[in-house]
Enzyme design. Sequence first.
Site, PDB file in Angstrom:
ATOM      1  N   GLY A 113      19.296   1.199  50.106  1.00 35.58           N
ATOM      2  CA  GLY A 113      20.303   0.356  50.714  1.00 35.58           C
ATOM      3  C   GLY A 113      19.708  -0.723  51.584  1.00 35.58           C
ATOM      4  O   GLY A 113      18.553  -1.116  51.413  1.00 35.58           O
TER       5      GLY A 113
ATOM      6  N   ASP B 151       7.904  10.603  57.159  1.00 32.17           N
ATOM      7  CA  ASP B 151       7.587   9.220  56.786  1.00 32.17           C
ATOM      8  C   ASP B 151       7.283   8.380  58.031  1.00 32.17           C
ATOM      9  O   ASP B 151       7.849   7.303  58.224  1.00 32.17           O
ATOM     10  CB  ASP B 151       8.733   8.599  55.984  1.00 32.17           C
ATOM     11  CG  ASP B 151       8.302   7.374  55.182  1.00 32.17           C
ATOM     12  OD1 ASP B 151       7.089   7.229  54.924  1.00 32.17           O
ATOM     13  OD2 ASP B 151       9.179   6.566  54.815  1.00 32.17           O
TER      14      ASP B 151
END
Length: 373
Positions: free
Chosen positions: A44, A153
């Site tokens: 997105g 991450d």
Amino acid sequence: MAPVAHGVESLLDRMVSFSSQGLQKVDIQEHFLIVKELGEGGFGKIFLAHNRNTGQRMALKVIDKNRSSQRSFLREFSISFLLSVHPSIIECCGSAFTTTDHFVFAQELAPLGDLLSMIIPNVGIPEHAVKRCAVQISSALEFMAAKGLVHMDVKPDNVLVFDQDCHSIKLTDFGLAKVKGTVIRGKCGTTSFMAQEMCIVEISDGLVADGSLDVWSFGVVIYCLLTGELPWEDAIPEDVKYKRFVEWQSNFQMHKFPETLTKVGSGIWWMLGDLWAIDCTKRCQPSEVFKYLSESWKAETIRQGDEDPIEKSYYVQSHEPLCEASHLNTSQDSDTTFRSTSGHLVIDTSVSEFDITPEPQKYNMAEALIVFD
């Protein structure tokens, strides 16, 4: 699964269930004035928006329904909301809703974008700023660990900046976050920041999510901030830089010193050695960095002369960043591109007074391969 991890898993399940009951479909244009796009990733985009009712500026994370399930979206929203009480973790505004094509939730706006946009290639950022970043990221990671969560991450892209000298930075993007003890069946995260055990994980064996994975990535982030480059491309034996680092880890008296460590101050070689311990059970906690705050972190050769070139160049606005700035997790397969269905979002270019975030700039290095599980 440990009691703490089991508890947070149950809590997240309840939060997802509760959020799903109140998830409403809204006309985003009716409630928000979309000023500009801030970043784009595999699932997105992030938009700078102005709430029409409250006048508040915020970042809207807009996730394509074709690339994420409602449960995955609500899980990320719940993790973000759960962690946002920490001063070094991005604040989640507690508002989640859907449109025809997207899932959306709101976060506080970081006026200076992310850490990646501040890094000067082959230079980094000033030492005082690196140390401030290290302290704040360390605190955020230990808070996550105490909650039984692993970020998975950690990288400069996922640290947002609130002032030029990094007095306030915040960890963001929990789309890949795992509960500690979760078995991972494939690579997860961004290749160059992955721990060596993640780089070689096999689907058949799996890997148990643990805070030591974030510790390794944290060490790579510190190195990038100090030098403006990566210590290696992949933590695998085939990578020459990494191979020589492993040889040094095995024999500290070796004559051929790893090139990677010559680019940072000798006072933190042992700190990086502990953050990058090959045996994950021997990896230190993020707070290890506190022991080294009195040391020189930049390479001594850089400090020669009357004026520090790093300090001098840091405030030159024309520099090229290490990579493109983004508020959004860009963890995706390198062959995958985001095909936006956000054509219904109208960006009003006449409201530039709300636009205080610099345009993302292109970088001059080859981008690391990014994968997700």
